[in-house]
Design an enzyme around this catalytic site. Structure first.
Site, PDB file in Angstrom:
ATOM      1  N   VAL A 110       0.650  -0.995  -0.113  1.00 23.19           N
ATOM      2  CA  VAL A 110       0.020   0.255  -0.173  1.00 23.19           C
ATOM      3  C   VAL A 110       0.789   1.555  -0.241  1.00 23.19           C
ATOM      4  O   VAL A 110       1.516   1.334   0.720  1.00 23.19           O
ATOM      5  CB  VAL A 110      -1.041   0.072   1.185  1.00 23.19           C
ATOM      6  CG1 VAL A 110      -1.945   1.578   1.556  1.00 23.19           C
ATOM      7  CG2 VAL A 110      -1.145  -1.184   1.117  1.00 23.19           C
ATOM      8  N   ASP A 111       0.627   2.310  -0.688  1.00 31.40           N
ATOM      9  CA  ASP A 111       1.197   3.320  -1.125  1.00 31.40           C
ATOM     10  C   ASP A 111       0.857   4.856  -0.666  1.00 31.40           C
ATOM     11  O   ASP A 111       0.509   5.521   0.027  1.00 31.40           O
ATOM     12  CB  ASP A 111       1.723   3.847  -2.573  1.00 31.40           C
ATOM     13  CG  ASP A 111       2.884   3.226  -2.918  1.00 31.40           C
ATOM     14  OD1 ASP A 111       3.533   2.207  -2.446  1.00 31.40           O
ATOM     15  OD2 ASP A 111       2.554   2.353  -4.540  1.00 31.40           O
ATOM     16  N   VAL A 112      -0.837   4.455  -0.859  1.00 29.56           N
ATOM     17  CA  VAL A 112      -2.056   5.617   0.037  1.00 29.56           C
ATOM     18  C   VAL A 112      -3.010   4.751   0.916  1.00 29.56           C
ATOM     19  O   VAL A 112      -3.190   3.668   0.234  1.00 29.56           O
ATOM     20  CB  VAL A 112      -2.605   6.245  -1.699  1.00 29.56           C
ATOM     21  CG1 VAL A 112      -3.418   7.198  -1.145  1.00 29.56           C
ATOM     22  CG2 VAL A 112      -1.861   6.256  -2.631  1.00 29.56           C
ATOM     23  N   ARG A 170      -2.423  -0.028  -5.504  1.00 31.14           N
ATOM     24  CA  ARG A 170      -1.364   0.250  -3.989  1.00 31.14           C
ATOM     25  C   ARG A 170      -2.125   1.252  -2.989  1.00 31.14           C
ATOM     26  O   ARG A 170      -1.799   1.974  -2.677  1.00 31.14           O
ATOM     27  CB  ARG A 170      -0.616   0.940  -4.935  1.00 31.14           C
ATOM     28  CG  ARG A 170       0.391   1.182  -5.988  1.00 31.14           C
ATOM     29  CD  ARG A 170       0.719  -0.788  -5.259  1.00 31.14           C
ATOM     30  NE  ARG A 170       2.401  -0.236  -4.142  1.00 31.14           N
ATOM     31  CZ  ARG A 170       3.015  -0.782  -3.773  1.00 31.14           C
ATOM     32  NH1 ARG A 170       2.605  -2.564  -3.894  1.00 31.14           N
ATOM     33  NH2 ARG A 170       3.569  -0.356  -2.392  1.00 31.14           N
TER      34      ARG A 170
END
Length: 355
Positions: A67-69, A289
Site C-alpha cells: 500500500v502506497d496510499v 496500491r
C-alpha cells in the site's frame, strides 16, 4: 438510490494542487473539480460471504508493503465525536515516516474542508488541508460538473454550514440550512407553505436541526419544480455525534425526503466513485496500491471493493466483529483490525515487552 459516477477529464490533471485548499478561490475550485460526463447508476453488491475474512495480524508483511496510499474515514476511525481515538496521532506519524500518502474522506457534510481542517487541528492532528475531503465538497463538485450554475437555479439546503461553505466557493446561490432551523409552516385552516420555483436542486446532508418546515419545503421543490434534483451527501444510518453512543445519521433525513417525494436521491458521498476518481485523476494514484480504511461495511468497504481498492475494516466504530463475520453480511473487506493502531502491532508489542 443512485450513486454519482464520474469519468474525469484530462483537464483535471492540469489543475493546481491549490484547488484542494479550502482557501482556494471559486474559480480555482471550478477548474479543480473538472469532473466530466457525470451520470447516475444504481448500486448492487456482488461480494461473497465473510466467513473467511482475515484479521490483520502481520501488517508489516501482509499490508504495509503493498500500500502506497491510505484513504481513511474519520468518524469511528480517527475520532469518535470530539475525541481522538487512542494511539491515532502516533500511528499517523509512523505512516508518514514510512512515506505513505494519506487522505481523509468523510461522509459527514456538517463541515466544509476548511471546517474539517479546524477539527483536525483542535484534536492535535497535523493533517494538511489538501488531504481532507468531505461529502459537502462532493456535492458541490457534482453541481459544478453538471453545469448547475449556468442554469440560473438555486439550491435548497437541508443540512448544515459545511454544504453552504462549499457552495459559496463555486458561486452557486443557496438558502435554507441553519437559517431554517427555527421555522414552522402555517398548518392552520387554509395554511400553505410558499416555495421558490427557481430551486433546481435540493441537497440533503446531516442536519441536527431537521424540522417539518425543511422537509415540507424540500418535498415541494422536488415534487413541484420541474427537473429539480434530489441530492444526498450520504445515506449513513448512524453517526458519531459523541463517543457515548450512536446517533441517527443522514440516512434518516434522506429517508424522510424520499418518503414524501417517492424519488431516489443521487448520492455523492461514499460509496460513490466520485471522490476516488477525482483523487486518482488529479494525483495520478494507482488504485491497486490504495487501501480504504473505514468502520462501515455499506459505505467505506463498498467504496473500496467497488472501486478496485484494497479495503480494511476497523472495529473502532459502528461495525462489530459479530456483524462482520455473520452469514447475513455479504460485504467483504480484505482484512479487519481493532483499529489502525494495529498497523504497527509488532512494534507496539516490542515497546510493551521492554517497558
Amino acid at each position: 438510490m443512485h450513486i454519482a459516477r464520474s469519468s474525469l477529464s484530462a483537464a483535471l490533471m492540469a489543475t493546481s494542487v491549490r484547488a484542494f485548499s479550502p482557501a482556494a478561490s471559486s474559480s480555482s475550485f471550478r477548474s479543480s473539480a473538472a469532473i466530466s460526463n457525470l451520470s447516475s447508476r444504481t448500486f448492487s453488491s456482488t461480494t461473497s460471504l465473510n466467513a473467511n475474512v482475515l484479521k490483520l495480524t502481520e501488517p508489516a508483511k501482509d499490508l504495509l508493503p503493498d500500500v502506497d496510499v491510505f484513504i481513511f474515514d474519520c468518524d469511528g476511525v480517527i475520532w469518535r465525536g470530539d475525541s481522538v481515538i487512542e494511539g491515532i496521532p502516533e500511528t499517523l506519524e509512523k505512516l508518514r515516516a514510512l512515506g505513505k500518502k494519506m487522505y481523509f474522506v468523510t461522509n459527514n457534510s456538517t463541515k466544509s474542508r476548511k471546517g474539517y481542517k479546524k477539527k483536525f487541528d483542535s484534536l492535535g492532528l497535523d493533517v494538511p488541508a489538501e488531504e481532507i475531503f468531505s461529502s459537502s465538497f462532493a456535492a458541490a463538485a457534482y453541481l459544478e460538473q453538471t453545469n448547475f450554475k449556468e442554469s440560473g437555479k438555486k439550491v435548497y439546503v437541508v443540512g448544515e454550514v459545511g454544504i453552504q461553505e462549499e457552495l459559496d466557493l463555486i458561486g452557486v446561490p443557496h438558502f435554507g440550512g441553519p437559517e431554517d432551523g427555527g421555522k414552522q409552516p402555517d398548518m392552520g385552516p387554509g395554511g400553505a407553505l410558499p416555495h421558490d420555483s427557481d430551486v433546481g436542486a435540493v441537497i440533503v446532508g446531516f442536519d441536527r436541526n431537521i424540522n417539518y418546515y425543511k422537509i415540507q419545503y424540500a418535498q415541494l421543490c422536488i415534487n413541484e419544480n420541474p427537473g429539480c434534483e434530489f441530492i444526498a451527501t450520504n445515506t449513513d444510518a448512524v453517526t458519531h455525534l459523541t463517543d457515548a453512543q450512536e446517533w441517527a445519521g443522514n440516512g434518516s433525513m434522506v429517508g424522510a425526503i424520499k418518503g414524501c417525494t417517492g424519488q431516489e436521491p443521487t448520492v455523492v458521498g461514499k460509496p460513490s466513485p466520485l471522490m476516488i476518481d477525482y483523487l486518482c485523476s488529479k494525483l495520478g494514484l494507482d488504485k491497486g496500491r490504495i487501501c480504504m480504511v473505514g468502520d462501515r461495511l455499506d459505505t467505506d468497504i463498498l467504496f473500496g471493493t467497488d472501486n478496485g481498492l484494497k479495503s480494511l475494516l476497523v472495529l473502532s466504530g459502528v461495525t462489530t466483529e459479530e456483524k462482520l463475520l455473520s452469514q447475513e453480511n455479504t460485504i467483504t473487506p480484505d482484512y479487519y483490525a481493532d483499529s489502525i493502531v494495529d498497523f504497527f502491532v509488532d512494534e507496539n508489542a516490542k515497546v510493551e515487552a521492554s517497558a
